[in-house]
Design an enzyme around this catalytic site. Structure first.
Site, PDB file in Angstrom:
ATOM      1  N   ALA A   1      20.324  -1.988   4.486  1.00 53.85           N
ATOM      2  CA  ALA A   1      19.530  -2.727   5.669  1.00 53.85           C
ATOM      3  C   ALA A   1      19.888  -3.814   5.975  1.00 53.85           C
ATOM      4  O   ALA A   1      21.042  -4.375   5.050  1.00 53.85           O
ATOM      5  CB  ALA A   1      17.863  -2.736   5.919  1.00 53.85           C
ATOM      6  N   SER A   2      20.596  -4.716   7.424  1.00 53.12           N
ATOM      7  CA  SER A   2      20.410  -5.513   8.044  1.00 53.12           C
ATOM      8  C   SER A   2      19.620  -6.520   8.901  1.00 53.12           C
ATOM      9  O   SER A   2      19.064  -5.856  10.169  1.00 53.12           O
ATOM     10  CB  SER A   2      22.159  -5.334   8.591  1.00 53.12           C
ATOM     11  OG  SER A   2      22.717  -6.954   9.671  1.00 53.12           O
TER      12      SER A   2
ATOM     13  N   TYR B   1      26.783  -1.700  18.547  1.00 57.57           N
ATOM     14  CA  TYR B   1      25.176  -0.834  18.647  1.00 57.57           C
ATOM     15  C   TYR B   1      25.652  -0.261  19.871  1.00 57.57           C
ATOM     16  O   TYR B   1      25.858  -0.937  20.806  1.00 57.57           O
ATOM     17  CB  TYR B   1      24.793  -1.695  18.694  1.00 57.57           C
ATOM     18  CG  TYR B   1      23.155  -1.297  18.138  1.00 57.57           C
ATOM     19  CD1 TYR B   1      22.603  -1.190  16.975  1.00 57.57           C
ATOM     20  CD2 TYR B   1      22.279  -0.715  19.244  1.00 57.57           C
ATOM     21  CE1 TYR B   1      21.555  -0.383  16.566  1.00 57.57           C
ATOM     22  CE2 TYR B   1      21.507   0.154  19.156  1.00 57.57           C
ATOM     23  CZ  TYR B   1      20.330   0.121  17.616  1.00 57.57           C
ATOM     24  OH  TYR B   1      19.254   1.164  17.500  1.00 57.57           O
TER      25      TYR B   1
ATOM     26  N   THR C   1      11.144   4.504   9.192  1.00 54.76           N
ATOM     27  CA  THR C   1      11.569   4.395  10.143  1.00 54.76           C
ATOM     28  C   THR C   1      13.034   4.585  10.311  1.00 54.76           C
ATOM     29  O   THR C   1      13.854   4.424  10.861  1.00 54.76           O
ATOM     30  CB  THR C   1      11.621   2.584  10.397  1.00 54.76           C
ATOM     31  OG1 THR C   1      12.609   1.644   9.783  1.00 54.76           O
ATOM     32  CG2 THR C   1      10.408   2.243  10.403  1.00 54.76           C
TER      33      THR C   1
ATOM     34  N   GLY D   1      16.490   7.137  -7.761  1.00 54.23           N
ATOM     35  CA  GLY D   1      15.283   6.633  -8.021  1.00 54.23           C
ATOM     36  C   GLY D   1      14.063   6.012  -7.425  1.00 54.23           C
ATOM     37  O   GLY D   1      14.950   5.674  -6.162  1.00 54.23           O
ATOM     38  N   VAL D   2      13.084   5.168  -7.919  1.00 50.52           N
ATOM     39  CA  VAL D   2      12.384   4.790  -6.501  1.00 50.52           C
ATOM     40  C   VAL D   2      12.181   2.774  -6.945  1.00 50.52           C
ATOM     41  O   VAL D   2      12.469   2.809  -8.298  1.00 50.52           O
ATOM     42  CB  VAL D   2      10.157   4.974  -7.154  1.00 50.52           C
ATOM     43  CG1 VAL D   2      10.128   4.024  -6.040  1.00 50.52           C
ATOM     44  CG2 VAL D   2      10.497   6.614  -6.890  1.00 50.52           C
TER      45      VAL D   2
ATOM     46  N   ARG E   1      12.026   5.365  24.706  1.00 47.59           N
ATOM     47  CA  ARG E   1      12.702   6.841  24.149  1.00 47.59           C
ATOM     48  C   ARG E   1      11.406   8.201  24.432  1.00 47.59           C
ATOM     49  O   ARG E   1      11.504   8.962  25.169  1.00 47.59           O
ATOM     50  CB  ARG E   1      12.932   7.371  22.627  1.00 47.59           C
ATOM     51  CG  ARG E   1      13.001   9.007  22.242  1.00 47.59           C
ATOM     52  CD  ARG E   1      13.686   8.843  21.318  1.00 47.59           C
ATOM     53  NE  ARG E   1      13.285   8.030  20.427  1.00 47.59           N
ATOM     54  CZ  ARG E   1      14.062   8.634  19.358  1.00 47.59           C
ATOM     55  NH1 ARG E   1      15.344   8.566  18.925  1.00 47.59           N
ATOM     56  NH2 ARG E   1      13.407   8.273  17.455  1.00 47.59           N
TER      57      ARG E   1
ATOM     58  N   GLY F   1      16.791   6.807  -1.774  1.00 50.53           N
ATOM     59  CA  GLY F   1      16.342   7.560  -2.646  1.00 50.53           C
ATOM     60  C   GLY F   1      16.584   8.800  -3.867  1.00 50.53           C
ATOM     61  O   GLY F   1      15.186   9.847  -4.233  1.00 50.53           O
TER      62      GLY F   1
ATOM     63  N   PHE G   1       8.351   7.045  -0.061  1.00 52.05           N
ATOM     64  CA  PHE G   1       8.250   7.051   0.858  1.00 52.05           C
ATOM     65  C   PHE G   1       8.079   5.602   1.435  1.00 52.05           C
ATOM     66  O   PHE G   1       7.201   4.715   1.031  1.00 52.05           O
ATOM     67  CB  PHE G   1       7.739   7.745   1.946  1.00 52.05           C
ATOM     68  CG  PHE G   1       7.052   7.600   3.880  1.00 52.05           C
ATOM     69  CD1 PHE G   1       7.939   7.936   4.503  1.00 52.05           C
ATOM     70  CD2 PHE G   1       6.022   6.934   3.716  1.00 52.05           C
ATOM     71  CE1 PHE G   1       7.900   8.177   5.614  1.00 52.05           C
ATOM     72  CE2 PHE G   1       5.845   6.383   5.205  1.00 52.05           C
ATOM     73  CZ  PHE G   1       6.682   7.562   6.404  1.00 52.05           C
TER      74      PHE G   1
HETATM   75  C1  LIG Z   1      13.122   1.401  15.894  1.00 50.37           C
HETATM   76  C2  LIG Z   1      14.346   0.631  15.077  1.00 50.37           C
HETATM   77  C3  LIG Z   1      15.347  -0.523  14.969  1.00 50.37           C
HETATM   78  C4  LIG Z   1      16.498  -0.369  13.838  1.00 50.37           C
HETATM   79  N1  LIG Z   1      16.442  -1.621  13.401  1.00 50.37           N
HETATM   80  C5  LIG Z   1      17.010  -1.529  12.432  1.00 50.37           C
HETATM   81  C6  LIG Z   1      17.908  -3.055  12.260  1.00 50.37           C
HETATM   82  O1  LIG Z   1      17.766  -4.459  12.905  1.00 50.37           O
HETATM   83  N2  LIG Z   1      17.928  -3.700  10.563  1.00 50.37           N
HETATM   84  C7  LIG Z   1      18.649  -1.930   9.968  1.00 50.37           C
HETATM   85  O2  LIG Z   1      19.912  -2.638   8.469  1.00 50.37           O
HETATM   86  N3  LIG Z   1      18.445  -1.037  10.349  1.00 50.37           N
HETATM   87  C8  LIG Z   1      17.544  -0.834  11.114  1.00 50.37           C
HETATM   88  N4  LIG Z   1      16.826   0.315  11.691  1.00 50.37           N
HETATM   89  C9  LIG Z   1      17.100   1.031  10.331  1.00 50.37           C
HETATM   90  C10 LIG Z   1      15.477   1.310   9.654  1.00 50.37           C
HETATM   91  O3  LIG Z   1      14.807   0.747  10.080  1.00 50.37           O
HETATM   92  C11 LIG Z   1      15.538   1.059   8.152  1.00 50.37           C
HETATM   93  O4  LIG Z   1      17.004   1.812   7.617  1.00 50.37           O
HETATM   94  C12 LIG Z   1      14.883   0.804   7.268  1.00 50.37           C
HETATM   95  O5  LIG Z   1      15.309  -0.289   5.732  1.00 50.37           O
HETATM   96  C13 LIG Z   1      14.472   1.622   6.515  1.00 50.37           C
HETATM   97  O6  LIG Z   1      13.231   1.694   5.847  1.00 50.37           O
HETATM   98  P1  LIG Z   1      12.015   2.360   5.766  1.00 50.37           P
HETATM   99  O7  LIG Z   1      10.769   0.816   4.757  1.00 50.37           O
HETATM  100  O8  LIG Z   1      11.481   2.672   6.758  1.00 50.37           O
HETATM  101  O9  LIG Z   1      12.299   3.173   5.039  1.00 50.37           O
HETATM  102  P2  LIG Z   1      12.109   4.838   4.822  1.00 50.37           P
HETATM  103  O10 LIG Z   1      12.346   5.418   6.309  1.00 50.37           O
HETATM  104  O11 LIG Z   1      11.130   4.953   4.335  1.00 50.37           O
HETATM  105  O12 LIG Z   1      13.437   5.913   4.183  1.00 50.37           O
HETATM  106  C14 LIG Z   1      14.486   5.744   4.836  1.00 50.37           C
HETATM  107  C15 LIG Z   1      15.657   6.026   3.207  1.00 50.37           C
HETATM  108  O13 LIG Z   1      15.196   5.523   1.740  1.00 50.37           O
HETATM  109  C16 LIG Z   1      14.591   5.852   0.866  1.00 50.37           C
HETATM  110  N5  LIG Z   1      13.788   5.212   0.486  1.00 50.37           N
HETATM  111  C17 LIG Z   1      12.300   4.019   1.204  1.00 50.37           C
HETATM  112  N6  LIG Z   1      11.731   3.369  -0.032  1.00 50.37           N
HETATM  113  C18 LIG Z   1      12.118   3.279  -1.262  1.00 50.37           C
HETATM  114  C19 LIG Z   1      12.089   2.801  -2.325  1.00 50.37           C
HETATM  115  N7  LIG Z   1      10.892   2.280  -2.319  1.00 50.37           N
HETATM  116  N8  LIG Z   1      12.822   3.146  -3.446  1.00 50.37           N
HETATM  117  C20 LIG Z   1      13.779   4.577  -2.976  1.00 50.37           C
HETATM  118  N9  LIG Z   1      14.207   4.521  -2.094  1.00 50.37           N
HETATM  119  C21 LIG Z   1      13.386   4.226  -0.742  1.00 50.37           C
HETATM  120  C22 LIG Z   1      13.934   7.556   1.319  1.00 50.37           C
HETATM  121  O14 LIG Z   1      13.533   8.159   0.497  1.00 50.37           O
HETATM  122  C23 LIG Z   1      15.000   6.555   2.259  1.00 50.37           C
HETATM  123  O15 LIG Z   1      15.790   8.086   1.702  1.00 50.37           O
HETATM  124  C24 LIG Z   1      16.240   0.708  12.931  1.00 50.37           C
HETATM  125  C25 LIG Z   1      14.938   1.892  12.802  1.00 50.37           C
HETATM  126  C26 LIG Z   1      14.617   1.929  14.642  1.00 50.37           C
HETATM  127  C27 LIG Z   1      13.333   3.200  14.504  1.00 50.37           C
END
Ligand SMILES: Cc1cc2nc3c(=O)[nH]c(=O)nc-3n(C[C@H](O)[C@H](O)[C@H](O)COP(=O)(O)OP(=O)(O)OC[C@H]3O[C@@H](n4cnc5c(N)ncnc54)[C@H](O)[C@@H]3O)c2cc1C
Lengths: 675, 600
Positions: free
Chosen positions: B257-258, B515, B178, B311-312, B453, B308, B174
């Site tokens: 991510a982007s 988007y 997001t 692995g981590v 929202r 996820g 975790f």
């Molecule tokens: C308002 C909003 C705006 C957003 N804008 C963008 C954007 O501009 N660009 C974009 O790409 N995404 C965007 N997102 C989506 C989201 O933020 C991305 O997917 C982000 O990369 C998720 O990161 P997190 O740390 O919150 O991961 P989490 O939500 O905590 O986890 C996401 C997944 O990754 C896994 N994970 C997390 N950390 C690790 C780790 N250390 N090792 C292995 N697995 C792991 C988790 O198990 C889960 O499956 C947005 C989301 C929201 C809500």
């Protein structure tokens, strides 16, 4: 289909208003089919877009490097082609024509009836995806009616696919073009540049245009006033935009246009009998102007609910197959093509269902039977009684006749069709026949046999009458087949269905159906036949019931078609294994003419018509009894003899006896010698 | 760490004090988006404003929302009563943790901070999809983690994973929570103990290598911490997803991510130089930190997007850049969306993109006006705009025009040239420069829109976004078709008040990213999550039919599994499964992301 239908007479509006001119010059802000961004695309925009499309540009490059023609020359060629194809929109002309048309309609027609409620609904839904109007095509009037009606209801006037034969008519081509027609060549040659350009043009109109598009799915006017088998060319071009996801959906609006009296009835009768089709020329058009002094009764236009192809195809189509690769280098796939028949037949069936049955259709049905098969002519009272009777039956089977006062409507028929039927001094109803003598005729131009003046004089009125019988036949065909089969003997459901399936397949072209094997259609027909007291079931066996009057009518009405089919089989039997189309048609017509003259049996002259004979051949091709090929501009058929014998034997076993056979053997023998 | 460039590096790791506390709920909403103190608030009147001072729009009246909500969403904010939503969950709302005393013993003996409190488990049981937020507010999840662990280093993670593998315990990483794909959610019918491995306390900057312009970071660092710390040292990664305030580095890698500024800095896969992932088999890593490697298939790409399930991710080496000299916004209005897209296509062809270039469609453009803190009424605003543009810029139709926002980050001279080029070129497409302010507002709104929202949810309006990537020539039709399909499906579902709009958010050589925002009033229509799922499924089907992808950056998670096999082919699924089997034979990373459990 609900039996209650509401139609508004659009001519009433024209009659009530103080000035037609004011109406025709109303402010024009129509509903468009498919909104395209901020500004509306112009006719010229579309042509330029086609010319500059990667598809055409790449083709030009290819041809240029292959055949050493400079690209600019080829671009000019494409431009010329596009000028030949492309629609225009000249509003002055549209208004001017509209005014003329109003004046004409007000003199020759009593009404143009439209199901306004549905039209309004269609209009309200428009704006979000291409809308394709697909009317029945049984008169040149169809072209005009659709544009006229869309103008009335503030729907953008459609771009109409028209044949090049119109283009040739002096003045007419330009007029039609200016009101939105675009033109398609009829000759199917391999002019690659032309056809690629044409296809791209249609693709452009569907995906980037905002007008509704109108085309005739049967490809040509039906001379028989019956639905024809669909043509898939334009349909494919239109659907391509959907398959390629260039549009979110396409709405097809099936439209039934029926006429109390068809402008071209006489011409059609000749064409059906094989008199070469006069090239549509303006003098022909002016002749039609003369006709316009007469009365043509009513025209009914019924627009059906749109068919959304997205819903219709559902999961059966996977548009993502086009995701890889440049779109313009892709074609509609075979899987996609396989989906077309179901859609085409759905459109055709819906057209048939919504078509208004005219009172004259019913009158013709009764008179045709009376004049050909019964001894005593009918009086007006008798006719009226019979028409009322058959109207109930047709209504029961799903047909709708628009008449509030049937007596008056029948009376009107005698005015509208005074060239065809008349009440004589003895108050009996007769058919009007005029002596026909054709002058010099070039045999080479004939599709079949040159019928004698006597045959023509006798046949033309009956064929004309049959044209008005034909539109109701699809309500009866399945019941007819059941009755014909049960006339040979009683049988259980399985045997009945097997025979039904056999005959229905042979008639699949004449009375179009995609699914002659459909058990539910059969069951419905059987149940209807039982309800109508034509058939009953005892101890698991079906037999004829005692509603003889209706049975005779239904059986007699189809005789001509069985005779045509039988004759075709006989002729094929007597001809060599590979035979050209003209020989088959000529022999069949000759043989039938003979049989009509010999008068051993009543042979309905409609059996002579080339349309039905052609359908017989096509059905046999579908059933793989014969095979069609083209060589040196000739259509040839290869005959699989043993299969032919098999089919003929089965056919003869279950159909009524018709006396064409004896006379024919001589004919076909003699023919064989000649060949 | 190699010896010779040690002098270039810092003395020891930087321990970062994160903005986000270990007790997340102290700062951010436990049942919605963003900071507790930032939200749309309605007072008597009604007066609508955005609370808090974190965003420039804060504490200002937003009068236009009222009329807009009424017109578009059929919500009368003056009379409608906000819906009552559940309070902070009590300990008995969820079952006791499913964990044996023996396992709990083993875990506690690791010496790693942990919690079995319901609130801690619940907060780490979800991401940010509509379904998840709606569940938080209105019902309960069928499954939440049994225990939360806060490792503080790679070694901690190694210990947790090997213990879990031995004891058949499930581990779900975790980060920032997001994700918008359902990825962090627990599988519904997991009967084993589930650990939520919260990476937030593992957020050090381990080292920077200024010579090579790279830095090594622990995966739990969240975007704003990372950027703040680097900025102090004169650097940036330039990775700025819209969620960067809260999302973590590990999450970025795990979801591919982007960032908004990818044109200058690259997407996460471009930024990533090296990554360590702790698997059930040990740690996957390389022996060098080189700019490129020809050495068989690139395993970075097994880690990237693994969501996820393999692995981590513990430590990541990213590229860093010196802070740009100049940062400047800009905007251009276009007569229509199509014009704007054509312009973007041309910009991409010339590779003239500034750090960010985005195009809002007409509806979003109007929406941006709604959020203007001004005192005139909506109609007036639109009217004055109408007049202004129609009179001054001929041919602009307020119902078709669009606005493009630009962000420049470079040397001042380069920014000038870039600006000039773009504004000149835009004229050929009917564009008209519309000032820096509009551009800046556009980007600010991106952050604020995420908060709206929560307002809607109080008034029976639900909203969600979804995105895709698509070849250039299919972009406009895709956008149009998706809107059509949503409109059509809304009709079918009886939804009368809804909005569906879109913007182009990224450009590439061969295509772009679209988007979409979707929102609708569901009052009287039944479960809004079910309704929304139908809409989004139809939209995604249409997207795929139009040549678009399953996702450009949100990932697959559980939400988009349906389209995974057709996207990668059956062989592709097999390849993923083979990797999964090899790295995680006991399926302890049982996230069920990407491939449905039935296939495992
Ligand atoms: C308002 C909003 C705006 C957003 N804008 C963008 C954007 O501009 N660009 C974009 O790409 N995404 C965007 N997102 C989506 C989201 O933020 C991305 O997917 C982000 O990369 C998720 O990161 P997190 O740390 O919150 O991961 P989490 O939500 O905590 O986890 C996401 C997944 O990754 C896994 N994970 C997390 N950390 C690790 C780790 N250390 N090792 C292995 N697995 C792991 C988790 O198990 C889960 O499956 C947005 C989301 C929201 C809500």
């Amino acid at each position: 289909m609900s039996i209650v239908r509401e139609y508004d007479n659009f001519l009433d509006l024209r009659r009530q208003e103080t000035s037609n001119f004011l109406w025709i010059s109303k402010r024009w802000d129509p509903k468009i089919a498919f909104r395209q961004g901020q500004s509306r695309p112009s006719p010229q925009f579309h042509k330029e877009a086609v010319l500059n499309s990667p598809k055409i540009q790449e083709l030009i490059e290819q041809i240029s490097s292959r055949s050493n023609i400079s690209k600019s020359v080829l671009e000019h060629q494409v431009q010329d082609i596009l000028d030949e194809i492309g629609y225009e929109k000249k509003f002055k002309i549209i208004r001017w024509l509209g005014l003329m048309l109003t004046k004409i309609c007000l003199t020759v027609l009593s009404g143009i009836y439209i199901n306004v409620e549905q039209v309004e609904q269609i209009k309200n839904q428009m704006g979000h995806c291409p809308v394709i109007f697909v009317p029945t095509h049984r008169s040149y009037g169809d072209f005009i009616m659709m544009s006229y009606i869309t103008f009335q209801y503030d729907i953008e006037i459609p771009a109409i696919a028209a044949g090049m034969d119109f283009h040739g008519m002096w003045g007419m081509g330009t007029l039609l073009r200016d009101t939105g027609a675009f033109f398609m060549r009829r000759t199917y040659n391999d002019d690659h540049l032309y056809w690629t350009t044409f296809r791209q043009y249609v693709y452009q109109l569907v995906s980037k245009g905002d007008l509704p598009i109108e085309f005739f799915i049967e490809g040509t006017r039906s001379r028989s006033n019956k639905s024809l088998s669909p043509k898939y060319g334009l349909l494919t071009m239109v659907l391509k935009a959907f398959f390629f996801s260039q549009v979110p959906d396409i709405h097809f609006v099936p439209i039934g246009v029926s006429y109390d009296r068809i402008l071209e009835e006489n011409l059609f009768a000749f064409e059906l009998l094989g008199v070469p089709k006069p090239k549509e020329s303006t003098s022909g058009f002016f002749k039609s102007m003369k006709i316009l002094k007469e009365s043509f009764g009513n025209i009914y236009v019924h627009m059906d609910k749109p068919i959304s192809v997205k819903q219709f195809f559902g999961n059966k189509v996977d548009r993502s197959v086009h995701n890889l690769g440049a779109l313009h280098q892709q074609e509609v796939t075979d899987e996609e093509k396989k989906l077309l028949p179901s859609l085409a037949y759905e459109i055709l069936n819906r057209q048939q269902k919504v078509l208004v049955t005219t009172v004259f259709n019913l009158v013709s049905l009764i008179l045709n039977n009376n004049l050909v098969y019964e001894k005593d002519l009918l009086t007006l009272e008798e006719l009226t009684k019979d028409v009322q009777w058959i109207r109930e039956t047709v209504r029961f089977l799903g047909g709708f006749t628009h008449s509030t006062n049937i007596e008056r409507s029948i009376n009107d028929c005698f005015n509208t069709h005074k060239n065809l039927i008349r009440i004589n001094r003895n108050k009996k109803i007769k058919i009007v026949s005029n002596k026909i003598s054709h002058g010099e005729i070039n045999h080479k131009k004939l599709k079949g046999h040159l019928l004698s003046d006597e045959t023509m004089t006798y046949s033309v009125p009956f064929v004309t009458l049959q044209i008005y019988v034909n539109p109701v036949l699809h309500y009866f065909v399945d019941i007819n087949i059941i009755l014909v089969i049960l006339s040979s003997k009683s049988m259980n459901e399985d045997e009945l269905f097997e025979n039904y399936h056999f005959l229905r397949s042979l008639f699949a072209r004449e009375f179009i159906t995609l699914a002659p094997k459909d058990k539910t259609v059969f069951n419905t027909a059987l149940n209807n036949a039982i309800s109508l007291n034509l058939v009953s079931l005892t101890n698991g066996s079906y037999q004829l019931e005692n509603n003889e009057k209706l049975r005779y009518l239904i059986v007699n009405t189809f005789n001509a078609f069985y005779v045509s089919f039988l004759t075709t089989l006989i002729v094929l039997e007597g001809l060599p294994d590979v035979t050209d189309e003209k020989s088959i048609l000529t022999n069949a017509q000759k043989l039938l003419e003979n049989s009509i003259e010999k008068k051993k049996d009543i042979i309905h002259p409609y059996s002579l018509n080339l349309d039905t004979l052609g359908n017989c051949l096509n059905s046999l091709v579908d059933e793989r009894i014969i095979q069609k090929t083209r060589r040196n501009n000739k259509t040839l058929y290869e005959i699989y003899r043993s299969k032919l014998m098999e089919i003929k034997e089965h056919f003869v076993r279950i159909i009524p006896k018709y006396y064409v056979e004896e006379s024919c053997q001589i004919t076909s023998n003699r023919l064989q010698n000649k060949l | 760490m190699s010896e010779h460039n040690q002098k270039n590096q810092m003395q020891g790791p930087i321990v970062v004090k994160s903005v986000v506390p270990k007790n997340r709920q102290d700062l951010i909403k436990w049942n919605g988006w963003g900071y507790n103190d930032s939200k749309f608030v309605i007072k008597e009147g009604p007066e609508i404003y955005f609370s808090g001072k974190r965003y420039p729009i804060g504490e200002q009246r937003l009068p236009h929302i009222y009329d807009w909500a009424k017109d578009v969403l059929n919500v009368d904010l003056a009379t409608a009563k906000p819906k009552k939503i559940q309070g902070l969950p009590s300990e008995d709302l969820y079952p006791k943790p499913n964990i044996t005393a023996e396992n709990l013993d083993k875990i506690s003996s690791l010496g790693i901070s942990y919690s079995t409190k319901v609130i801690d488990r619940l907060i780490r049981a979800h991401g940010q999809t509509l379904h998840e937020i709606y569940t938080l507010q209105n019902s309960t999840f069928t499954r939440i983690p049994d225990i939360v662990l806060w490792p503080t280093s790679h070694n901690d993670v190694v210990k947790i994973v090997s213990l879990s593998n031995e004891s058949d315990i499930v581990v779900i990483p975790f980060g920032g929570g997001t994700a918008v794909s359902g990825a962090p959610e627990c599988p519904h019918n997991e009967s084993r103990t589930i650990i939520s491995l919260d990476t937030s306390q593992m957020n050090k900057i381990l080292w920077l290598d200024k010579e090579n312009l790279i830095g090594c970071f622990e995966s739990g660092i969240v975007g704003q911490d990372l950027e703040r710390e680097l900025k102090q040292l004169g650097y940036t990664t330039g990775h700025e997803p819209d969620s960067y305030e809260f999302s973590s580095l590990g999450g970025w890698v795990a979801t591919r991510a982007s960032g908004m500024k990818k044109n200058v800095y690259g997407n996460i896969e471009d930024l990533l130089v090296h990554v360590k992932m702790v698997t059930a088999r040990g740690t996957l890593e390389k022996n060098c930190q080189v700019p490129r490697l020809s050495c068989g298939p690139d395993f970075n790409h097994v880690v990237l997007g693994s969501e996820g399930s393999l692995g981590v991710i513990t430590e990541v080496i990213l590229k860093i850049r010196p802070l740009p000299q100049c940062k400047k916004y800009g905007s251009i209005v276009f007569p229509s969306f199509e014009n704007g897209v054509e312009f973007m296509r041309e910009v991409a062809k010339r590779r003239w993109q500034p750090a960010s270039i985005r195009l809002m469609d007409n509806d979003q453009f109007k929406f941006a006006l709604i959020l203007k803190p001004e005192s005139t009424y909506v109609a007036l605003v639109l009217d004055s705009i109408k007049k202004f543009y129609i009179t001054t810029i001929k041919g602009f139709d307020p119902d078709h025009m669009c606005v493009m926002t630009l962000l420049f980050e470079a040397d001042e001279a380069d920014v000038k040239i870039n600006e000039k080029n773009l504004y000149n070129l835009s004229k050929r497409f009917g564009g008209y420069p519309a000032g820096e302010m509009n551009g800046e507002r556009g980007y600010m709104l991106t952050f604020v829109i995420a908060y709206i929202r929560d307002l809607g949810l109080q008034y029976e309006v639900v909203a969600e976004s979804f995105e895709t990537s698509v070849p250039w020539d299919r972009a406009v039709t895709l956008a149009r078709n998706v809107k059509f399909v949503i409109t059509d499906e809304c009709k079918t579902l009886g939804i009368t008040h809804f909005l569906i709009n879109c913007r182009v958010t990224q450009t590439y050589d061969s295509g772009c990213v679209i988007y979409f925002y979707l929102g609708f009033n569901h009052s009287g229509l039944g479960d809004p999550v079910v309704l929304h799922n139908r809409l989004e499924t139809r939209a995604r089907n249409e997207i795929v039919s139009c040549g678009g992808s399953i996702s450009h950056h949100h990932g697959v998670g559980k939400l988009r599994q349906k389209w995974y096999p057709s996207t990668v082919s059956d062989v592709g699924v097999g390849l993923y499964l083979a990797a999964k089997k090899q790295l995680d034979p006991n399926n302890i990373f049982a996230t069920n992301n990407l491939v449905p459990p039935s296939k495992l």
